[in-house]
Scaffold this active site. Structure first.
Site, PDB file in Angstrom:
ATOM      1  N   LYS A 246       0.937  -1.328   0.078  1.00  0.00           N
ATOM      2  CA  LYS A 246      -0.049  -0.062  -0.074  1.00  0.00           C
ATOM      3  C   LYS A 246       0.954   1.314   0.048  1.00  0.00           C
ATOM      4  O   LYS A 246       1.739   1.339   0.868  1.00  0.00           O
ATOM      5  CB  LYS A 246      -0.899   0.014   1.336  1.00  0.00           C
ATOM      6  CG  LYS A 246      -1.869   1.146   1.250  1.00  0.00           C
ATOM      7  CD  LYS A 246      -3.072   1.033   2.321  1.00  0.00           C
ATOM      8  CE  LYS A 246      -4.001   1.935   2.332  1.00  0.00           C
ATOM      9  NZ  LYS A 246      -5.095   1.692   3.499  1.00  0.00           N
ATOM     10  N   GLU A 334     -18.983  -5.297  11.412  1.00  0.00           N
ATOM     11  CA  GLU A 334     -20.077  -4.731  12.277  1.00  0.00           C
ATOM     12  C   GLU A 334     -21.046  -5.656  12.931  1.00  0.00           C
ATOM     13  O   GLU A 334     -21.248  -5.328  14.149  1.00  0.00           O
ATOM     14  CB  GLU A 334     -20.689  -3.571  11.375  1.00  0.00           C
ATOM     15  CG  GLU A 334     -19.755  -2.516  11.015  1.00  0.00           C
ATOM     16  CD  GLU A 334     -19.090  -2.802   9.530  1.00  0.00           C
ATOM     17  OE1 GLU A 334     -18.322  -2.139   9.006  1.00  0.00           O
ATOM     18  OE2 GLU A 334     -19.262  -3.981   9.041  1.00  0.00           O
ATOM     19  N   ARG A 362     -24.805  -1.557   8.715  1.00  0.00           N
ATOM     20  CA  ARG A 362     -24.628  -2.955   8.199  1.00  0.00           C
ATOM     21  C   ARG A 362     -24.942  -4.067   9.356  1.00  0.00           C
ATOM     22  O   ARG A 362     -24.781  -5.284   9.105  1.00  0.00           O
ATOM     23  CB  ARG A 362     -23.190  -3.283   8.051  1.00  0.00           C
ATOM     24  CG  ARG A 362     -22.824  -2.378   6.760  1.00  0.00           C
ATOM     25  CD  ARG A 362     -21.465  -2.125   6.781  1.00  0.00           C
ATOM     26  NE  ARG A 362     -20.683  -3.205   6.279  1.00  0.00           N
ATOM     27  CZ  ARG A 362     -20.081  -3.295   5.119  1.00  0.00           C
ATOM     28  NH1 ARG A 362     -20.442  -2.712   4.128  1.00  0.00           N
ATOM     29  NH2 ARG A 362     -19.473  -4.573   5.054  1.00  0.00           N
TER      30      ARG A 362
END
Length: 594
Positions: A246, A334, A362
Protein backbone atom coordinates in the site's frame (compact mmCIF):
# COMPACT_ATOMS: atom_id res chain seq x y z
CA UNK A 1 10.19 11.45 -18.91
CA UNK A 2 10.36 11.80 -22.69
CA UNK A 3 7.98 9.14 -23.87
CA UNK A 4 4.51 9.60 -22.36
CA UNK A 5 1.91 6.91 -22.89
CA UNK A 6 -0.75 8.20 -20.52
CA UNK A 7 -1.41 11.30 -22.67
CA UNK A 8 -2.66 9.03 -25.44
CA UNK A 9 -4.76 6.68 -23.31
CA UNK A 10 -8.36 7.71 -22.81
CA UNK A 11 -9.96 4.27 -22.64
CA UNK A 12 -8.76 0.68 -22.04
CA UNK A 13 -8.90 -0.04 -25.79
CA UNK A 14 -6.06 2.51 -26.19
CA UNK A 15 -4.15 0.74 -23.44
CA UNK A 16 -4.44 -2.59 -25.27
CA UNK A 17 -2.58 -1.11 -28.26
CA UNK A 18 0.59 -0.80 -26.18
CA UNK A 19 3.31 -3.45 -26.14
CA UNK A 20 3.68 -5.36 -22.86
CA UNK A 21 7.17 -3.88 -22.47
CA UNK A 22 5.66 -0.36 -22.42
CA UNK A 23 3.40 -1.07 -19.45
CA UNK A 24 5.94 -0.55 -16.61
CA UNK A 25 6.59 2.96 -17.93
CA UNK A 26 2.84 3.57 -18.06
CA UNK A 27 2.62 2.39 -14.44
CA UNK A 28 5.24 4.99 -13.46
CA UNK A 29 3.27 7.75 -15.24
CA UNK A 30 0.00 6.66 -13.67
CA UNK A 31 1.53 6.70 -10.18
CA UNK A 32 2.96 10.18 -10.74
CA UNK A 33 -0.38 11.52 -11.92
CA UNK A 34 -2.25 10.07 -8.91
CA UNK A 35 0.36 11.52 -6.52
CA UNK A 36 0.34 14.96 -8.18
CA UNK A 37 -3.45 15.28 -8.17
CA UNK A 38 -4.11 13.88 -4.68
CA UNK A 39 -1.29 16.07 -3.27
CA UNK A 40 -3.32 19.20 -4.02
CA UNK A 41 -6.92 17.98 -4.28
CA UNK A 42 -6.81 15.45 -1.40
CA UNK A 43 -8.45 12.02 -1.36
CA UNK A 44 -7.45 8.39 -0.88
CA UNK A 45 -3.84 7.83 -1.84
CA UNK A 46 -2.15 4.67 -0.55
CA UNK A 47 -4.73 2.16 -1.78
CA UNK A 48 -4.65 3.41 -5.38
CA UNK A 49 -0.83 3.52 -5.49
CA UNK A 50 -0.74 -0.12 -4.38
CA UNK A 51 -2.80 -1.48 -7.30
CA UNK A 52 -1.39 0.48 -10.25
CA UNK A 53 0.15 -2.59 -11.93
CA UNK A 54 -2.94 -4.71 -11.21
CA UNK A 55 -5.24 -2.03 -12.65
CA UNK A 56 -3.23 -1.86 -15.86
CA UNK A 57 -3.00 -5.64 -16.17
CA UNK A 58 -6.75 -6.16 -15.64
CA UNK A 59 -7.77 -3.65 -18.30
CA UNK A 60 -5.04 -4.95 -20.64
CA UNK A 61 -6.00 -8.63 -20.41
CA UNK A 62 -9.77 -8.40 -19.96
CA UNK A 63 -12.22 -6.80 -22.36
CA UNK A 64 -13.72 -4.20 -20.03
CA UNK A 65 -16.46 -2.98 -19.86
CA UNK A 66 -17.95 -6.15 -21.43
CA UNK A 67 -15.97 -8.12 -18.86
CA UNK A 68 -17.18 -6.87 -15.50
CA UNK A 69 -14.65 -5.53 -12.99
CA UNK A 70 -15.72 -4.80 -9.40
CA UNK A 71 -13.46 -3.01 -6.91
CA UNK A 72 -14.26 -3.74 -3.27
CA UNK A 73 -14.83 -0.52 -1.23
CA UNK A 74 -13.32 1.53 -4.07
CA UNK A 75 -10.57 3.46 -2.26
CA UNK A 76 -8.16 1.88 -4.74
CA UNK A 77 -9.97 2.78 -7.97
CA UNK A 78 -8.25 6.08 -8.91
CA UNK A 79 -6.03 4.39 -11.51
CA UNK A 80 -9.10 2.63 -12.87
CA UNK A 81 -10.90 5.96 -13.23
CA UNK A 82 -7.92 7.56 -15.00
CA UNK A 83 -7.78 4.73 -17.54
CA UNK A 84 -11.53 4.67 -18.21
CA UNK A 85 -12.33 8.08 -19.64
CA UNK A 86 -12.10 10.32 -16.56
CA UNK A 87 -8.55 11.60 -16.83
CA UNK A 88 -9.60 15.07 -17.97
CA UNK A 89 -12.07 15.51 -15.09
CA UNK A 90 -10.10 13.72 -12.38
CA UNK A 91 -9.17 17.00 -10.72
CA UNK A 92 -12.86 17.31 -9.76
CA UNK A 93 -12.62 14.06 -7.76
CA UNK A 94 -14.70 14.27 -4.53
CA UNK A 95 -15.64 17.90 -5.21
CA UNK A 96 -19.19 19.24 -5.45
CA UNK A 97 -20.60 18.37 -8.91
CA UNK A 98 -17.34 16.53 -9.69
CA UNK A 99 -16.68 12.81 -10.05
CA UNK A 100 -17.13 10.52 -7.07
CA UNK A 101 -14.23 9.22 -5.00
CA UNK A 102 -15.69 5.72 -5.41
CA UNK A 103 -16.83 3.64 -8.40
CA UNK A 104 -20.35 4.65 -9.37
CA UNK A 105 -22.58 3.05 -12.00
CA UNK A 106 -24.17 6.32 -13.12
CA UNK A 107 -20.72 7.82 -13.73
CA UNK A 108 -19.25 5.27 -16.13
CA UNK A 109 -20.15 1.96 -17.77
CA UNK A 110 -16.68 0.78 -16.63
CA UNK A 111 -17.91 1.04 -13.03
CA UNK A 112 -19.80 -2.25 -12.95
CA UNK A 113 -21.00 -1.84 -9.37
CA UNK A 114 -21.33 1.11 -7.00
CA UNK A 115 -19.29 0.66 -3.84
CA UNK A 116 -18.11 2.56 -0.75
CA UNK A 117 -18.62 0.03 2.05
CA UNK A 118 -16.43 -3.06 2.16
CA UNK A 119 -16.83 -6.74 1.37
CA UNK A 120 -19.59 -6.52 -1.26
CA UNK A 121 -17.52 -7.33 -4.37
CA UNK A 122 -17.65 -11.13 -4.31
CA UNK A 123 -21.43 -11.30 -3.86
CA UNK A 124 -22.01 -8.68 -6.56
CA UNK A 125 -19.61 -10.31 -9.04
CA UNK A 126 -21.15 -13.73 -8.38
CA UNK A 127 -24.61 -12.29 -9.00
CA UNK A 128 -23.39 -10.90 -12.34
CA UNK A 129 -21.70 -14.20 -13.23
CA UNK A 130 -24.87 -16.20 -12.55
CA UNK A 131 -26.86 -13.68 -14.62
CA UNK A 132 -24.40 -14.07 -17.53
CA UNK A 133 -24.74 -17.86 -17.31
CA UNK A 134 -28.54 -17.68 -17.32
CA UNK A 135 -28.49 -15.33 -20.32
CA UNK A 136 -25.97 -17.46 -22.21
CA UNK A 137 -23.37 -14.67 -22.28
CA UNK A 138 -19.64 -15.36 -22.38
CA UNK A 139 -18.18 -12.80 -19.97
CA UNK A 140 -15.54 -12.67 -17.27
CA UNK A 141 -16.39 -11.33 -13.81
CA UNK A 142 -13.57 -10.09 -11.59
CA UNK A 143 -13.80 -9.04 -7.93
CA UNK A 144 -10.76 -7.28 -6.42
CA UNK A 145 -10.87 -7.47 -2.63
CA UNK A 146 -8.35 -6.60 0.11
CA UNK A 147 -7.17 -8.80 2.96
CA UNK A 148 -9.05 -6.63 5.50
CA UNK A 149 -12.32 -6.76 3.53
CA UNK A 150 -12.21 -10.49 2.86
CA UNK A 151 -12.29 -11.17 6.60
CA UNK A 152 -15.83 -9.77 6.74
CA UNK A 153 -18.74 -12.16 7.06
CA UNK A 154 -20.36 -11.08 3.80
CA UNK A 155 -17.22 -11.92 1.83
CA UNK A 156 -17.27 -15.44 3.27
CA UNK A 157 -20.95 -15.77 2.41
CA UNK A 158 -20.09 -14.93 -1.19
CA UNK A 159 -17.14 -17.36 -1.28
CA UNK A 160 -19.26 -20.10 0.28
CA UNK A 161 -21.93 -19.76 -2.42
CA UNK A 162 -19.51 -19.30 -5.31
CA UNK A 163 -17.70 -22.51 -4.41
CA UNK A 164 -20.73 -24.64 -5.33
CA UNK A 165 -21.38 -22.92 -8.67
CA UNK A 166 -19.77 -23.10 -12.09
CA UNK A 167 -19.69 -19.31 -12.29
CA UNK A 168 -17.03 -17.66 -14.41
CA UNK A 169 -15.76 -15.71 -11.41
CA UNK A 170 -12.24 -14.54 -10.60
CA UNK A 171 -11.61 -13.28 -7.06
CA UNK A 172 -8.33 -11.38 -6.71
CA UNK A 173 -7.09 -11.00 -3.16
CA UNK A 174 -5.02 -7.82 -2.93
CA UNK A 175 -3.01 -8.73 0.15
CA UNK A 176 -1.11 -5.81 1.68
CA UNK A 177 -1.80 -6.57 5.37
CA UNK A 178 -3.68 -3.29 5.87
CA UNK A 179 -7.12 -1.81 5.30
CA UNK A 180 -7.23 1.68 6.79
CA UNK A 181 -5.58 0.34 9.94
CA UNK A 182 -3.54 -2.89 10.02
CA UNK A 183 -5.59 -6.04 9.36
CA UNK A 184 -6.40 -8.18 12.37
CA UNK A 185 -7.57 -11.69 13.21
CA UNK A 186 -6.82 -15.33 12.51
CA UNK A 187 -7.30 -14.98 8.75
CA UNK A 188 -4.62 -12.26 8.67
CA UNK A 189 -2.26 -14.68 10.44
CA UNK A 190 -3.14 -17.41 7.94
CA UNK A 191 -2.39 -15.12 4.98
CA UNK A 192 0.89 -14.05 6.62
CA UNK A 193 1.88 -17.71 6.94
CA UNK A 194 0.94 -18.35 3.29
CA UNK A 195 3.21 -15.48 2.22
CA UNK A 196 6.07 -16.86 4.30
CA UNK A 197 5.50 -20.40 3.06
CA UNK A 198 5.01 -21.65 6.63
CA UNK A 199 1.25 -22.38 6.52
CA UNK A 200 0.74 -26.02 7.46
CA UNK A 201 -3.05 -26.14 7.15
CA UNK A 202 -4.93 -26.99 3.97
CA UNK A 203 -5.52 -24.04 1.65
CA UNK A 204 -8.73 -22.42 2.86
CA UNK A 205 -9.72 -21.20 -0.62
CA UNK A 206 -9.12 -24.56 -2.28
CA UNK A 207 -11.23 -26.10 0.48
CA UNK A 208 -14.04 -23.79 -0.69
CA UNK A 209 -13.70 -25.24 -4.24
CA UNK A 210 -11.80 -22.31 -5.78
CA UNK A 211 -8.98 -22.88 -8.23
CA UNK A 212 -6.26 -21.12 -6.17
CA UNK A 213 -3.04 -19.61 -7.52
CA UNK A 214 -0.41 -17.48 -5.82
CA UNK A 215 0.74 -15.73 -3.87
CA UNK A 216 2.47 -13.69 -6.58
CA UNK A 217 4.10 -10.25 -6.65
CA UNK A 218 1.35 -7.77 -7.51
CA UNK A 219 3.90 -5.23 -8.77
CA UNK A 220 5.48 -7.60 -11.32
CA UNK A 221 3.61 -6.69 -14.49
CA UNK A 222 4.91 -9.52 -16.76
CA UNK A 223 3.95 -12.07 -14.09
CA UNK A 224 0.51 -10.50 -13.58
CA UNK A 225 -0.16 -10.45 -17.33
CA UNK A 226 0.78 -14.10 -17.83
CA UNK A 227 -1.21 -15.29 -14.80
CA UNK A 228 -4.35 -13.32 -15.72
CA UNK A 229 -4.07 -14.59 -19.30
CA UNK A 230 -3.86 -18.16 -18.01
CA UNK A 231 -6.79 -17.69 -15.63
CA UNK A 232 -8.99 -16.54 -18.52
CA UNK A 233 -8.87 -20.13 -19.79
CA UNK A 234 -9.73 -21.75 -16.44
CA UNK A 235 -13.38 -22.68 -15.92
CA UNK A 236 -15.38 -22.06 -12.75
CA UNK A 237 -14.52 -20.00 -9.65
CA UNK A 238 -10.86 -18.94 -9.47
CA UNK A 239 -8.84 -17.21 -6.75
CA UNK A 240 -5.64 -15.25 -7.37
CA UNK A 241 -3.63 -14.18 -4.32
CA UNK A 242 -1.36 -11.19 -4.99
CA UNK A 243 1.01 -9.42 -2.61
CA UNK A 244 1.22 -5.63 -2.89
CA UNK A 245 2.54 -2.67 -0.92
CA UNK A 246 0.00 0.00 0.00
CA UNK A 247 1.40 3.40 -0.99
CA UNK A 248 3.84 1.86 -3.50
CA UNK A 249 5.96 4.48 -5.25
CA UNK A 250 5.84 7.20 -2.58
CA UNK A 251 8.31 6.47 0.21
CA UNK A 252 6.37 8.18 3.00
CA UNK A 253 3.16 6.43 1.95
CA UNK A 254 4.92 3.06 2.14
CA UNK A 255 6.43 3.84 5.56
CA UNK A 256 3.27 5.29 7.16
CA UNK A 257 0.40 3.47 5.49
CA UNK A 258 -2.20 4.56 8.04
CA UNK A 259 -1.52 8.31 7.70
CA UNK A 260 -1.20 8.14 3.90
CA UNK A 261 -4.46 6.24 3.38
CA UNK A 262 -6.04 9.70 3.00
CA UNK A 263 -3.29 12.16 3.93
CA UNK A 264 -4.82 15.51 3.04
CA UNK A 265 -2.55 17.92 1.16
CA UNK A 266 1.13 16.99 0.78
CA UNK A 267 4.22 17.86 -1.27
CA UNK A 268 4.07 15.69 -4.40
CA UNK A 269 7.86 15.61 -4.77
CA UNK A 270 8.90 14.89 -1.18
CA UNK A 271 5.71 13.34 0.14
CA UNK A 272 5.85 15.56 3.22
CA UNK A 273 2.45 16.57 4.60
CA UNK A 274 1.60 20.26 4.35
CA UNK A 275 1.83 21.64 7.90
CA UNK A 276 -1.45 22.91 9.28
CA UNK A 277 -1.83 26.02 11.41
CA UNK A 278 -0.12 25.64 14.76
CA UNK A 279 -2.86 27.53 16.60
CA UNK A 280 -4.72 25.64 19.32
CA UNK A 281 -7.97 24.15 18.03
CA UNK A 282 -10.95 22.48 19.67
CA UNK A 283 -10.58 18.69 19.64
CA UNK A 284 -12.10 16.35 17.10
CA UNK A 285 -15.16 14.59 18.49
CA UNK A 286 -13.44 11.23 17.92
CA UNK A 287 -10.63 12.35 20.23
CA UNK A 288 -13.10 13.51 22.88
CA UNK A 289 -14.51 9.98 22.77
CA UNK A 290 -11.04 8.38 22.73
CA UNK A 291 -9.63 10.35 25.63
CA UNK A 292 -12.81 10.15 27.70
CA UNK A 293 -13.20 6.37 27.44
CA UNK A 294 -9.62 5.95 28.68
CA UNK A 295 -10.28 8.33 31.59
CA UNK A 296 -13.45 6.44 32.53
CA UNK A 297 -12.02 2.95 31.97
CA UNK A 298 -9.04 3.61 34.25
CA UNK A 299 -11.56 4.12 37.08
CA UNK A 300 -14.18 1.53 36.02
CA UNK A 301 -12.75 -1.89 35.24
CA UNK A 302 -16.04 -3.09 33.68
CA UNK A 303 -15.66 -0.77 30.68
CA UNK A 304 -14.60 -2.36 27.39
CA UNK A 305 -14.19 -0.72 23.97
CA UNK A 306 -15.05 -2.31 20.60
CA UNK A 307 -14.48 -1.06 17.05
CA UNK A 308 -14.88 -2.80 13.70
CA UNK A 309 -11.55 -1.96 12.01
CA UNK A 310 -11.48 1.78 12.79
CA UNK A 311 -9.22 2.19 15.86
CA UNK A 312 -7.51 5.29 14.42
CA UNK A 313 -10.61 6.86 12.90
CA UNK A 314 -12.62 6.37 16.08
CA UNK A 315 -9.67 7.08 18.42
CA UNK A 316 -10.25 3.83 20.29
CA UNK A 317 -6.51 3.44 19.61
CA UNK A 318 -5.90 5.47 22.81
CA UNK A 319 -7.56 2.74 24.87
CA UNK A 320 -5.84 0.02 22.84
CA UNK A 321 -2.49 1.60 23.77
CA UNK A 322 -3.35 2.23 27.44
CA UNK A 323 -5.54 -0.78 28.36
CA UNK A 324 -4.99 -3.23 25.48
CA UNK A 325 -6.72 -6.21 27.12
CA UNK A 326 -10.04 -4.30 27.29
CA UNK A 327 -10.10 -2.69 23.81
CA UNK A 328 -10.97 -4.81 20.78
CA UNK A 329 -10.54 -4.22 17.04
CA UNK A 330 -12.67 -7.00 15.56
CA UNK A 331 -11.92 -6.27 11.89
CA UNK A 332 -14.51 -5.27 9.28
CA UNK A 333 -17.29 -7.10 11.10
CA UNK A 334 -19.98 -4.71 12.26
CA UNK A 335 -22.54 -7.46 12.90
CA UNK A 336 -20.07 -9.36 15.04
CA UNK A 337 -19.07 -6.16 16.89
CA UNK A 338 -22.66 -5.49 17.97
CA UNK A 339 -23.44 -9.04 19.09
CA UNK A 340 -20.03 -9.32 20.79
CA UNK A 341 -21.00 -6.20 22.77
CA UNK A 342 -24.37 -7.80 23.58
CA UNK A 343 -22.65 -10.92 24.89
CA UNK A 344 -20.33 -8.85 27.04
CA UNK A 345 -23.28 -6.85 28.42
CA UNK A 346 -25.03 -10.05 29.59
CA UNK A 347 -22.00 -10.73 31.78
CA UNK A 348 -21.94 -7.37 33.50
CA UNK A 349 -19.35 -5.61 31.35
CA UNK A 350 -20.02 -2.08 30.06
CA UNK A 351 -19.37 -2.19 26.30
CA UNK A 352 -18.78 1.01 24.37
CA UNK A 353 -19.31 -0.11 20.76
CA UNK A 354 -17.83 2.59 18.52
CA UNK A 355 -19.02 2.41 14.92
CA UNK A 356 -19.32 5.05 12.22
CA UNK A 357 -22.99 5.89 11.71
CA UNK A 358 -22.88 4.76 8.07
CA UNK A 359 -21.36 1.40 9.05
CA UNK A 360 -23.86 0.68 11.84
CA UNK A 361 -26.41 0.28 9.04
CA UNK A 362 -24.65 -3.02 8.29
CA UNK A 363 -25.63 -4.41 11.71
CA UNK A 364 -29.27 -3.39 11.88
CA UNK A 365 -30.66 -6.84 12.66
CA UNK A 366 -28.14 -7.29 15.46
CA UNK A 367 -29.14 -3.93 17.03
CA UNK A 368 -32.79 -5.02 17.04
CA UNK A 369 -32.54 -8.74 17.73
CA UNK A 370 -29.45 -9.13 19.90
CA UNK A 371 -29.39 -5.83 21.80
CA UNK A 372 -32.74 -3.99 21.94
CA UNK A 373 -35.04 -7.02 22.09
CA UNK A 374 -33.09 -8.25 25.13
CA UNK A 375 -32.82 -4.69 26.47
CA UNK A 376 -29.08 -4.99 26.97
CA UNK A 377 -27.08 -1.93 28.13
CA UNK A 378 -24.81 -1.58 25.11
CA UNK A 379 -23.47 1.95 24.59
CA UNK A 380 -23.28 2.71 20.85
CA UNK A 381 -20.97 5.62 20.02
CA UNK A 382 -21.82 6.66 16.47
CA UNK A 383 -18.96 8.62 14.96
CA UNK A 384 -19.28 10.53 11.64
CA UNK A 385 -23.02 11.13 12.19
CA UNK A 386 -24.60 13.67 9.85
CA UNK A 387 -23.01 14.93 6.64
CA UNK A 388 -19.38 13.84 6.27
CA UNK A 389 -18.38 15.75 3.15
CA UNK A 390 -16.29 14.49 0.27
CA UNK A 391 -16.83 10.74 0.80
CA UNK A 392 -20.39 11.35 -0.33
CA UNK A 393 -23.56 9.28 -0.46
CA UNK A 394 -22.09 6.00 0.78
CA UNK A 395 -20.65 7.58 3.92
CA UNK A 396 -23.07 10.27 5.14
CA UNK A 397 -24.39 9.29 8.56
CA UNK A 398 -27.84 10.77 8.05
CA UNK A 399 -30.10 7.75 8.58
CA UNK A 400 -29.28 6.76 12.17
CA UNK A 401 -31.83 8.95 13.96
CA UNK A 402 -34.61 7.53 11.79
CA UNK A 403 -33.57 3.88 11.78
CA UNK A 404 -32.92 3.81 15.54
CA UNK A 405 -36.01 5.88 16.41
CA UNK A 406 -38.41 3.04 15.67
CA UNK A 407 -36.60 0.46 17.85
CA UNK A 408 -38.19 -0.18 21.26
CA UNK A 409 -35.95 0.26 24.35
CA UNK A 410 -33.41 2.35 22.41
CA UNK A 411 -32.38 5.69 23.90
CA UNK A 412 -30.93 8.21 21.41
CA UNK A 413 -28.76 11.16 22.47
CA UNK A 414 -26.99 13.75 20.33
CA UNK A 415 -24.54 15.99 22.23
CA UNK A 416 -24.45 19.64 21.21
CA UNK A 417 -20.76 19.92 22.12
CA UNK A 418 -17.72 18.06 23.46
CA UNK A 419 -18.73 18.60 27.09
CA UNK A 420 -22.12 16.96 26.52
CA UNK A 421 -20.45 13.99 24.77
CA UNK A 422 -18.12 13.59 27.72
CA UNK A 423 -20.96 13.80 30.23
CA UNK A 424 -23.26 11.31 28.48
CA UNK A 425 -20.40 8.79 28.32
CA UNK A 426 -19.87 9.31 32.05
CA UNK A 427 -23.61 8.95 32.71
CA UNK A 428 -23.96 5.74 30.69
CA UNK A 429 -21.11 3.96 32.47
CA UNK A 430 -22.61 4.75 35.89
CA UNK A 431 -25.17 2.07 35.04
CA UNK A 432 -28.11 1.92 32.66
CA UNK A 433 -30.75 -0.74 32.00
CA UNK A 434 -31.32 0.04 28.31
CA UNK A 435 -29.24 0.40 25.13
CA UNK A 436 -28.20 3.93 24.21
CA UNK A 437 -26.95 5.44 20.95
CA UNK A 438 -24.76 8.55 21.21
CA UNK A 439 -24.28 10.19 17.82
CA UNK A 440 -21.72 12.87 17.05
CA UNK A 441 -20.23 14.36 13.87
CA UNK A 442 -16.96 14.15 12.02
CA UNK A 443 -14.50 16.93 12.73
CA UNK A 444 -14.01 19.46 15.49
CA UNK A 445 -16.37 21.10 17.94
CA UNK A 446 -16.08 24.72 19.06
CA UNK A 447 -15.05 24.41 22.73
CA UNK A 448 -11.35 24.60 23.61
CA UNK A 449 -11.67 24.01 27.36
CA UNK A 450 -13.73 20.82 27.30
CA UNK A 451 -12.21 18.66 30.03
CA UNK A 452 -14.59 19.82 32.74
CA UNK A 453 -15.50 17.75 35.82
CA UNK A 454 -18.07 15.11 34.88
CA UNK A 455 -21.77 15.83 35.41
CA UNK A 456 -24.57 13.31 35.24
CA UNK A 457 -27.16 13.94 32.52
CA UNK A 458 -30.79 13.17 33.28
CA UNK A 459 -32.09 10.73 30.67
CA UNK A 460 -34.83 12.17 28.47
CA UNK A 461 -34.35 15.82 29.50
CA UNK A 462 -33.86 18.76 27.16
CA UNK A 463 -32.44 22.20 27.95
CA UNK A 464 -33.63 25.72 27.22
CA UNK A 465 -30.71 27.71 25.82
CA UNK A 466 -32.62 30.95 25.18
CA UNK A 467 -36.11 32.22 25.98
CA UNK A 468 -38.52 33.91 23.58
CA UNK A 469 -42.28 34.06 23.10
CA UNK A 470 -43.09 33.60 19.40
CA UNK A 471 -40.90 31.05 17.60
CA UNK A 472 -39.21 28.10 19.30
CA UNK A 473 -36.29 26.40 17.57
CA UNK A 474 -35.78 22.81 18.73
CA UNK A 475 -32.36 21.48 17.77
CA UNK A 476 -30.69 18.14 18.22
CA UNK A 477 -26.90 17.72 18.21
CA UNK A 478 -24.09 20.05 17.23
CA UNK A 479 -26.22 22.08 14.84
CA UNK A 480 -27.26 23.93 18.03
CA UNK A 481 -24.16 26.12 17.55
CA UNK A 482 -25.35 27.22 14.07
CA UNK A 483 -28.76 28.02 15.53
CA UNK A 484 -27.19 30.04 18.38
CA UNK A 485 -25.05 32.03 15.94
CA UNK A 486 -28.08 32.70 13.72
CA UNK A 487 -30.23 33.96 16.59
CA UNK A 488 -27.43 36.22 17.91
CA UNK A 489 -27.45 38.29 14.70
CA UNK A 490 -31.22 38.25 14.20
CA UNK A 491 -33.20 41.51 14.47
CA UNK A 492 -36.05 40.07 16.52
CA UNK A 493 -33.97 37.71 18.61
CA UNK A 494 -35.99 38.44 21.75
CA UNK A 495 -38.99 36.70 20.11
CA UNK A 496 -37.06 33.48 19.46
CA UNK A 497 -36.51 30.71 21.98
CA UNK A 498 -33.98 27.92 21.49
CA UNK A 499 -34.04 24.46 23.03
CA UNK A 500 -31.40 21.74 22.84
CA UNK A 501 -33.66 18.70 23.14
CA UNK A 502 -30.62 16.40 23.63
CA UNK A 503 -32.67 13.19 23.38
CA UNK A 504 -34.52 12.14 20.26
CA UNK A 505 -35.85 9.23 22.31
CA UNK A 506 -37.31 9.51 24.86
CA UNK A 507 -38.55 13.01 24.11
CA UNK A 508 -38.80 15.47 26.99
CA UNK A 509 -42.59 15.63 26.92
CA UNK A 510 -42.88 18.00 29.91
CA UNK A 511 -40.67 20.51 28.15
CA UNK A 512 -42.57 20.01 24.87
CA UNK A 513 -45.93 20.71 26.54
CA UNK A 514 -44.49 23.94 27.92
CA UNK A 515 -43.12 24.92 24.47
CA UNK A 516 -46.32 24.15 22.58
CA UNK A 517 -48.45 26.08 25.08
CA UNK A 518 -46.35 29.24 24.88
CA UNK A 519 -45.08 29.51 21.29
CA UNK A 520 -46.80 30.52 18.04
CA UNK A 521 -44.56 28.43 15.77
CA UNK A 522 -41.95 25.68 16.02
CA UNK A 523 -38.86 24.91 13.92
CA UNK A 524 -37.16 21.54 14.36
CA UNK A 525 -33.65 21.12 13.02
CA UNK A 526 -31.45 18.03 12.72
CA UNK A 527 -28.55 16.79 10.62
CA UNK A 528 -30.48 13.66 9.78
CA UNK A 529 -33.34 12.64 7.51
CA UNK A 530 -36.59 14.55 7.91
CA UNK A 531 -38.54 11.34 7.33
CA UNK A 532 -38.57 9.25 10.50
CA UNK A 533 -36.23 11.45 12.51
CA UNK A 534 -36.43 14.03 15.28
CA UNK A 535 -38.82 16.36 13.41
CA UNK A 536 -41.17 13.46 12.69
CA UNK A 537 -41.31 12.68 16.41
CA UNK A 538 -42.18 16.31 17.22
CA UNK A 539 -44.97 16.28 14.60
CA UNK A 540 -46.31 13.03 16.08
CA UNK A 541 -46.23 14.54 19.59
CA UNK A 542 -48.17 17.62 18.41
CA UNK A 543 -50.76 15.43 16.68
CA UNK A 544 -51.18 13.14 19.69
CA UNK A 545 -51.81 16.08 22.00
CA UNK A 546 -53.89 18.16 19.56
CA UNK A 547 -51.44 21.07 19.36
CA UNK A 548 -51.71 23.01 16.11
CA UNK A 549 -49.04 25.71 15.85
CA UNK A 550 -47.16 26.01 12.59
CA UNK A 551 -44.33 23.43 12.60
CA UNK A 552 -41.41 23.55 10.14
CA UNK A 553 -39.08 20.54 10.04
CA UNK A 554 -35.56 21.12 8.76
CA UNK A 555 -33.19 18.27 7.99
CA UNK A 556 -31.92 16.08 5.17
CA UNK A 557 -34.36 15.81 2.27
CA UNK A 558 -35.59 12.46 0.95
CA UNK A 559 -32.66 11.92 -1.40
CA UNK A 560 -29.14 10.55 -1.33
CA UNK A 561 -26.75 13.47 -0.82
CA UNK A 562 -23.72 13.55 -3.10
CA UNK A 563 -20.19 14.65 -2.22
CA UNK A 564 -18.93 18.15 -1.50
CA UNK A 565 -17.61 20.01 1.52
CA UNK A 566 -19.79 19.80 4.62
CA UNK A 567 -20.50 23.56 4.40
CA UNK A 568 -21.56 23.27 0.75
CA UNK A 569 -23.88 20.37 1.55
CA UNK A 570 -25.39 22.08 4.59
CA UNK A 571 -26.18 25.08 2.38
CA UNK A 572 -27.80 22.87 -0.26
CA UNK A 573 -29.92 21.21 2.45
CA UNK A 574 -30.87 24.64 3.90
CA UNK A 575 -29.18 23.85 7.21
CA UNK A 576 -26.61 26.66 7.23
CA UNK A 577 -27.00 29.95 9.10
CA UNK A 578 -28.25 32.00 6.11
CA UNK A 579 -30.86 29.36 5.22
CA UNK A 580 -32.06 29.10 8.83
CA UNK A 581 -32.41 32.91 8.91
CA UNK A 582 -34.59 32.77 5.77
CA UNK A 583 -36.77 30.09 7.36
CA UNK A 584 -37.23 32.28 10.45
CA UNK A 585 -38.03 35.33 8.25
CA UNK A 586 -40.71 33.39 6.34
CA UNK A 587 -42.18 32.01 9.54
CA UNK A 588 -42.46 35.47 11.13
CA UNK A 589 -44.24 36.71 7.98
CA UNK A 590 -46.66 33.79 8.12
CA UNK A 591 -47.57 34.02 11.83
CA UNK A 592 -47.87 37.82 11.76
CA UNK A 593 -50.26 37.70 8.78
CA UNK A 594 -52.66 35.38 10.61
Amino acid sequence: MNKTFLDHINLPEDLRNLKPDDLPLLAKELRELIINIVATKEGHLGASLGVVELTIALHYIFNTPKDLLIWDVGHQAYGHKLLTGRKDVFETNRQLKGISGFPKRSESNYDAFGVGHSSTSISAALGMAIASELKGENKHHIAVIGDASIASGMAFEGLNHAGVTNANLLVILNDNAIGIDPSVGALKQYLTNVKKGTEKQDNIFEALNFNYSGPIDGHNLPLLLSELKRLKTVKGPKFLHIITTKGKGLRQAELDQIKYHAPGKFDAKTGELIAKSGSRKPPKFQDVFGETIVELALKNDKIVGITPAMPTGSSLKYMMETIPNRAFDVGIAEQHAVTLAAGMATQGLIPFCNIYSTFLQRAYDQIIHDVALQNLPVIFCLDRAGLVGEDGATHHGVFDLAYLNCIPNMVIFAPRDAIALRNIMYTAQLGIDFPIAIRYPRGRGHILDWKKPFKKIEIGKGEQLKSGNEIAILSIGTIAKTVEDTILTYDKKEAISHYDMQFVKPLDENLLHEIFKTQKAIITIEEGTIIGGFGSSILAFANTHNYNPKIVTLGIEDQFIEHGTVNQLLHLQKLDASSIKKTIDNLFLEINNH
